[in-house]
Scaffold this active site. Structure first.
Site, PDB file in Angstrom:
ATOM      1  CD  GLU A  15      -2.998  -1.219   2.191  1.00  0.00           C
ATOM      2  OE1 GLU A  15      -2.762  -0.689   3.277  1.00  0.00           O
ATOM      3  OE2 GLU A  15      -4.081  -1.779   1.909  1.00  0.00           O
ATOM      4  CG  ASP A  67      -7.780  -5.299   4.425  1.00  0.00           C
ATOM      5  OD1 ASP A  67      -7.342  -5.609   5.528  1.00  0.00           O
ATOM      6  OD2 ASP A  67      -7.830  -4.129   4.004  1.00  0.00           O
ATOM      7  CD  GLU A  88      -9.954  -1.378   7.776  1.00  0.00           C
ATOM      8  OE1 GLU A  88      -9.112  -1.990   8.429  1.00  0.00           O
ATOM      9  OE2 GLU A  88      -9.745  -0.949   6.621  1.00  0.00           O
TER      10      GLU A  88
HETATM   11  C1  GCV Z   1      -2.812   0.363   8.484  1.00  0.00           C
HETATM   12  C2  GCV Z   1      -6.224  -2.043   5.314  1.00  0.00           C
HETATM   13  C3  GCV Z   1      -6.611  -0.808   6.058  1.00  0.00           C
HETATM   14  C4  GCV Z   1      -5.444   0.135   6.239  1.00  0.00           C
HETATM   15  C5  GCV Z   1      -4.340  -0.633   6.948  1.00  0.00           C
HETATM   16  C6  GCV Z   1      -3.987  -1.852   6.118  1.00  0.00           C
HETATM   17  C7  GCV Z   1      -2.966  -2.723   6.810  1.00  0.00           C
HETATM   18  O1  GCV Z   1      -5.937  -1.744   3.989  1.00  0.00           O
HETATM   19  O2  GCV Z   1      -7.649  -0.178   5.391  1.00  0.00           O
HETATM   20  O3  GCV Z   1      -5.876   1.224   7.016  1.00  0.00           O
HETATM   21  O4  GCV Z   1      -3.217   0.170   7.156  1.00  0.00           O
HETATM   22  O5  GCV Z   1      -5.135  -2.640   5.928  1.00  0.00           O
HETATM   23  O6  GCV Z   1      -3.382  -3.685   7.443  1.00  0.00           O
HETATM   24  O7  GCV Z   1      -1.794  -2.445   6.715  1.00  0.00           O
END
Ligand code: GCV
Length: 830
Positions: free
Chosen positions: A302, A381, A409
Site C-alpha cells: 500500500e 483484508d 474496520e
Molecule cells: C494500516 C487495510 C486498512 C489500512 C491498513 C492496512 C494494513 O488496507 O484499510 O488502514 O493500514 O489494511 O493492514 O496495513
C-alpha cells in the site's frame, strides 16, 4: 526463610458490597462488582512470595478486587497461620508446601490454582511457572470469583496456547488513530508521547488480565520518527507503565528508517552500513528498555517503502533487522499483507487473494528464527467472511502468527454490534490438511512444525473514550481475542458468557440475553452487508463503513466481486479462474474447487455463478441475497427489542449507551439492505420472489413531498438513497410536507436523512402545525457527503388521522444542508 514474603491484610471488603458508582465502561471486565459475599468464605489475607514486580502487582490486584485497602503490608517471616491467598512462582512456593513436592511445576507463563490445608488454615495457592504466570493465575481466579463459579476447592492448571499474544495499535504520533473509532490515542499527542500515561497503564492491566504479553503501540504505516534518538526516552516511559503488567513494548517500524532518521544514503537491507545502523539502533533501545518485545514491519505494501526498491525480498529485509534483535531476544513480526494495489481489473487471472502466498511461500526456510510471518486471517483484508489464508499451510519452516482485527474496520466500526469470536473460531478451527490434522490454531501455535515461537497479534485501536472502544459491547471482542489467544479451544458461548458476567454481572436474564445478542451478531451483520463470501460490500475507496457496492470494481485494489448482469462472484478456481484455490492442500482444494462441494457461505469468494444458481440451501443466489438482507435488517431491529428487555436490570448509563447504538444500527441496517438489494435488482434484472425489492408501500420519497425551499438532488452512489435522490435546503429553513391518507392509528414515523460531518442540521416534525418531535444531526459519521455512510434514521411515534398534514422542517448550519431522503409510516405494533 529465603524468600521475601509480603503480607497484605484486606480490610473493609464486605462494606463495599453495595456501593453504587457510575458505570462508564472504563473498568471493562475488571469491575469485580460481584466479588462480594462469597467473599466471606474467602480469606482476608494475601501473601505474596518472591521479589518479582509482577508478583507484587498480582498481590495488589487481589486486594483491589476484593474491594479492600491493603493493611499490614510488608515483609513477614512466615506464612500466616490463617486462611490466605498465597501467590508466587513455583520455585518460591513449593518449598513452603512439602505436599506439592511430587507435583509438576506449571509450564512457562502458565499457572496452577490449588487449594491446600495446613492445620486449621486453608490456602488458595496461585502458583506461576513465572512471574507472568502468577499474574495470569491471579486474574483467572478473580474472574472465577466474579463469575460466581466454585472456588472453595481448586485444582486448575492452565498454559497459554502460544508464546506470542500481542496486540497492535495503529496510533499515529500526532494522536490520531488509523481505523480507530473511540477517540484519540492513549499513547501519543502532538508528535510526542503523552505526558500522562495513566490510561496506557490501565490498558496494560486490562491486557494482562486476558493474558496478552505484548503491545505494538504505533501504526504499521509507521513514522520513521519512532526510531529517532529523541523518541527513545519517551518510549521507555511507556515500557515503564507496561512492565508491572508483563506487557512488552513493541513498535512498528518503517523500512526506510536508516535513511529517514539514520541519515544514510540507502536502506538496502544487504548493505553493511544499513545492518550496522539497525544493530546500533536496536542496542540503544535495549539499553533503555531491556524487556523490549521487538518490531512489526509493513513493507512493500500500500505504498510503503520496502526491499523491492533495491531488488531485495522480504527475507533480506526481515533478516537484517531480526539479526539485530536476536542478540536481545527480540522478535520481528513481518506482515504478509504485501500485494499490488494497482492490479489490472481487466485481467481475469489477476487476484489480490493470491498475493501473500505467491510472495512469501518461496521464502520458506529463508528467515531467521526470530522472524515471525504475521498473516491476516483471510487472503484479502479483514472482510466479514473470508476463507483462512492459504499461507498458513504453506510455510512449514517459518514461524507464523495470525493477525486479527478487534477494531471493526469492515464490520460496523463499533456502531454496529458484531461479535467476532465465532468468525475467528471458524478460521482457527479450519483444518488446512497439510500435515495430518492441522487446524490454523495448531499451526500458529508452532505445534504443527515444532516451532518455538508463533501466535497471535490483533489490531485493537482503543482510544481515549472512557469505554475504550466506543460501543460498550465491542469490548467483548477484545476480551474474546485474549481468551482465544490463551486457549483457542474455548467455545464462543463460553467466552460470551464469561465476558457478560464480568461486564454486566450474573443476573441470568442479563447473561442469557446479552450472550444471545453477541452470538447472533456476526451472522446478522454478514446478512445485511455481504453474504455468500462476496466480501463486505462497503465503500472500498472511502472509510469502509456504509454500503458502496460498485466501489470495489474497476480499480486496482483487487477487492472485486465482479458482479454484472449475468452473474456474481470471483472465479478463483484452478480450472477456469485465477488458480487461487490451488494454493491450498489437495484436501482443501476438493472442498472449494467443485461447485457442488463449495460451502454456500464462501461460494462467491471462490466461484463466479449466474444469479439463478441454486445453493445447497435450495435458494437461488439472487434470492439469497434479497432474503439475507431483509432477514438481517429485521434481526438488527430485533437486537433493539432484546436489549430493551434488559431495562432496569443493568445500570442506566450503559443501558442507554448501548440502546442508542442498537437503534442506530437497526436504522443503518435498512440503509445497507436497500442499497444492496436495489443494486442487485437493477444489475441482475431478476425480481424478488417475495416482491419486496423496489416496493416500499410505507415510504414517501422526500422529492415527492410538497417542498418549500427544499430542492431535489441526485445522490452518489445512487443505491445509497431511496430512488437515488434526496432533497436539500440550500438556505435558511425549508420544509417538506405530505397529507396523511392511511388508516388512522398510532404510527412510528421514520425520517431518513443524511448526517454529514461537515455541518449540523436541525429537524422539526410537525403534524398539523403542532411540533411533535425535533432532533439535531450532529454525529461524526465518516463522510461529508450524502451517501451510505451518512444516511441515518430518526423515529417518532404519533397518533395520525386521515388528512393530517405531516411536515418536516429542516435548518442547516455549515456545509450540511438538512438533507432528507424519505419518510416512512408504520402502524405501531406491526
Ligand atoms: C494500516 C487495510 C486498512 C489500512 C491498513 C492496512 C494494513 O488496507 O484499510 O488502514 O493500514 O489494511 O493492514 O496495513
Amino acid at each position: 526463610m529465603n524468600h521475601r514474603l509480603a503480607l497484605f491484610l484486606v480490610v473493609g471488603w464486605l462494606s463495599f458490597c453495595c456501593h453504587v458508582r457510575a458505570e462508564t465502561g472504563a473498568e471493562a471486565w475488571l469491575r469485580y462488582s460481584s466479588v462480594k459475599p462469597p467473599a466471606s468464605s474467602l480469606p482476608g489475607l494475601v501473601a505474596a512470595v518472591g521479589n518479582g514486580e509482577m508478583v507484587r502487582t498480582a498481590g495488589r490486584e487481589l486486594v483491589r478486587a476484593l474491594a479492600g485497602k491493603p493493611a499490614n503490608q510488608g515483609p513477614v517471616g512466615a506464612l500466616p497461620n490463617a486462611n490466605a491467598f498465597v501467590l508466587g512462582q513455583w520455585k518460591d512456593i513449593h518449598p513452603l508446601f512439602p505436599e506439592l513436592n511430587r507435583s509438576r511445576a506449571p509450564a512457562g507463563n502458565g499457572f496452577w490454582l490449588k487449594t491446600v490445608r495446613h492445620g486449621r488454615a486453608k490456602y488458595w495457592l496461585i502458583i506461576g511457572g513465572s512471574d507472568r504466570g502468577v499474574l495470569y493465575g491471579t486474574f483467572s481466579l478473580l474472574a472465577r470469583i466474579a463469575e460466581q463459579k466454585e472456588v472453595a476447592t481448586l485444582n486448575d492448571r492452565q498454559t497459554p496456547s502460544a508464546p506470542i499474544r500481542w496486540v497492535s495499535e495503529w496510533d499515529n504520533l500526532d494522536g490520531s488513530i488509523e481505523r480507530g473509532y473511540a477517540g484519540r490515542s492513549i499513547f501519543f499527542d502532538n508528535g510526542a508521547v503523552r505526558s500522562d500515561l495513566t490510561r496506557a497503564g490501565e490498558y496494560a492491566r486490562m491486557l494482562a488480565s486476558i493474558g496478552i504479553n505484548g503491545c505494538a503501540i504505533n501504526n504499521v504505516n509507521a513514522s520513521p520518527r519512532i526510531l529517532g534518538a529523541e523518541f527513545l526516552p519517551q518510549l521507555a516511559r511507556i515500557a515503564d507503565v507496561f512492565r508491572p503488567w508483563g506487557v512488552k513494548l513493541a513498535v512498528s517500524v518503517d523500512m526506510s528508517s536508516p535513511v529517514a532518521v539514520g541519515g544514510l544514503k540507502t536502506f538496502d537491507p544487504l548493505d553493511a552500513q544499513v545492518a550496522e545502523w539497525w544493530r546500533k539502533t536496536v542496542d540503544a533501545i535495549y539499553q533503555k528498555i531491556p524487556d523490549f518485545g521487538g518490531f512489526v514491519v509493513k513493507a512493500d505494501s500500500e505504498g510503503r517503502s520496502g526491499p523491492s526498491q533495491y531488488g531485495r525480498n522480504a527475507a533480506d529485509a526481515a533478516n537484517v533487522i531480526a539479526l539485530a534483535l536476536h542478540r536481545h531476544g527480540g522478535l520481528l513480526m513481518y506482515r504478509a499483507f504485501v500485494y499490488n494495489h494497482h492490479l489490472d481489473w481487466t485481467d481475469p487471472k489477476a487476484d489480490r487473494a493470491r498475493a501473500a502466498y505467491d510472495y512469501f511461500q518461496p521464502l520458506d526456510g529463508k528467515l531467521e528464527n526470530n522472524v515471525v510471518i504475521q498473516i491476516k486471517y483471510g487472503p484479502i483484508d479483514f472482510q466479514v467472511r473470508e476463507p483462512a489464508s492459504p499461507l498458513f499451510g504453506a510455510m512449514p519452516n517459518t514461524n507464523q502468527s495470525i493477525e486479527l482485527q478487534v477494531t471493526q474496520e469492515y464490520t460496523g466500526q463499533q456502531r454496529h454490534l458484531c461479535f467476532l469470536v465465532p468468525m475467528w473460531k471458524e478460521i482457527l478451527d479450519f483444518d488446512m490438511h497439510v500435515n495430518g490434522e492441522t487446524p490454523v490454531k495448531k499451526i500458529v501455535s508452532g505445534k504443527t512444525w515444532h516451532h518455538r515461537i508463533g501466535g497471535y497479534n490483533a489490531v485493537v485501536n482503543v482510544g481515549l473514550d472512557e469505554n475504550w472502544l466506543g460501543h460498550p459491547l465491542a469490548m467483548a471482542n477484545l476480551y474474546g481475542y485474549g481468551r482465544l489467544a490463551w486457549n483457542p479451544d474455548l467455545s464462543s458461548e463460553t467466552i460470551a458468557d464469561e465476558w457478560t458476567r464480568l461486564t454486566f454481572g450474573n443476573n441470568p436474564q442479563v447473561v442469557s440475553t446479552i450472550s444471545k445478542m453477541l452470538l447472533s451478531s456476526w451472522h446478522i451483520y454478514e446478512g445485511y452487508t455481504g453474504p455468500l463470501g462476496i466480501g463486505t460490500l462497503t465503500d472500498i475507496l472511502g472509510p469502509h463503513y456504509g454500503p458502496g457496492i460498485e466501489s470495489s470494481e474497476r480499480n486496482g485494489w483487487g477487492q472485486w466481486h465482479r458482479s454484472d448482469e449475468h452473474g456474481t462472484g470471483m472465479d478463483r478456481t484452478i480450472a477456469s479462474g485465477t488458480g487461487y484455490i490451488g494454493q491450498y492442500s489437495p484436501a482443501v482444494q476438493k472442498l472449494y474447487e467443485p461447485l457442488a462441494n463449495c460451502p454456500d457461505e464462501l461460494l462467491l469468494f471462490m466461484h463466479h455463478v449466474p444469479y439463478p444458481h441454486i445453493l445447497h440451501s435450495g435458494k437461488t443466489v439472487i434470492q439469497h441475497i434479497y432474503d439475507s438482507h431483509y432477514d438481517g435488517a429485521a434481526q438488527a431491529e430485533n437486537l433493539v427489542t432484546q436489549w430493551e428487555s434488559l431495562h432496569g436490570q443493568i445500570d442506566e448509563e450503559r443501558y442507554s449507551e448501548v440502546l442508542k447504538r442498537q437503534e442506530y444500527q437497526a436504522g443503518h441496517a435498512i440503509v445497507w439492505r436497500d442499497a444492496v438489494v436495489n443494486w442487485f435488482h437493477r444489475t441482475s434484472g431478476v425480481d424478488d420472489a417475495q416482491g419486496r425489492v423496489g416496493h416500499n408501500p410505507d415510504r414517501v420519497e422526500a422529492e415527492d413531498m410538497q417542498l418549500s425551499g427544499y430542492v431535489p438532488v441526485d445522490v452518489t452512489p445512487w443505491e445509497t438513497a431511496s430512488g437515488g435522490k434526496a432533497v436539500v435546503c440550500k438556505e435558511g429553513s425549508c420544509s417538506a410536507s405530505v397529507r396523511f391518507d392511511r388508516k388512522p392509528g398510532i404510527y412510528d414515523l421514520a425520517t431518513q436523512y443524511f448526517d454529514q460531518n461537515n455541518g449540523i442540521s436541525h429537524y422539526e416534525l410537525f403534524v398539523n402545525d403542532h411540533l411533535v418531535d425535533s432532533w439535531t444531526a450532529d454525529d461524526r459519521l465518516p463522510s461529508d457527503k450524502m451517501n451510505g455512510h451518512t444516511s441515518s434514521r430518526h423515529t417518532s411515534s404519533k397518533n395520525l388521522r386521515r388528512e393530517d398534514v405531516v411536515k418536516i422542517v429542516g435548518r442547516s448550519e455549515g456545509g450540511e444542508q438538512a438533507p432528507l431522503d424519505y419518510i416512512e409510516f408504520y402502524l405501531s405494533g406491526y
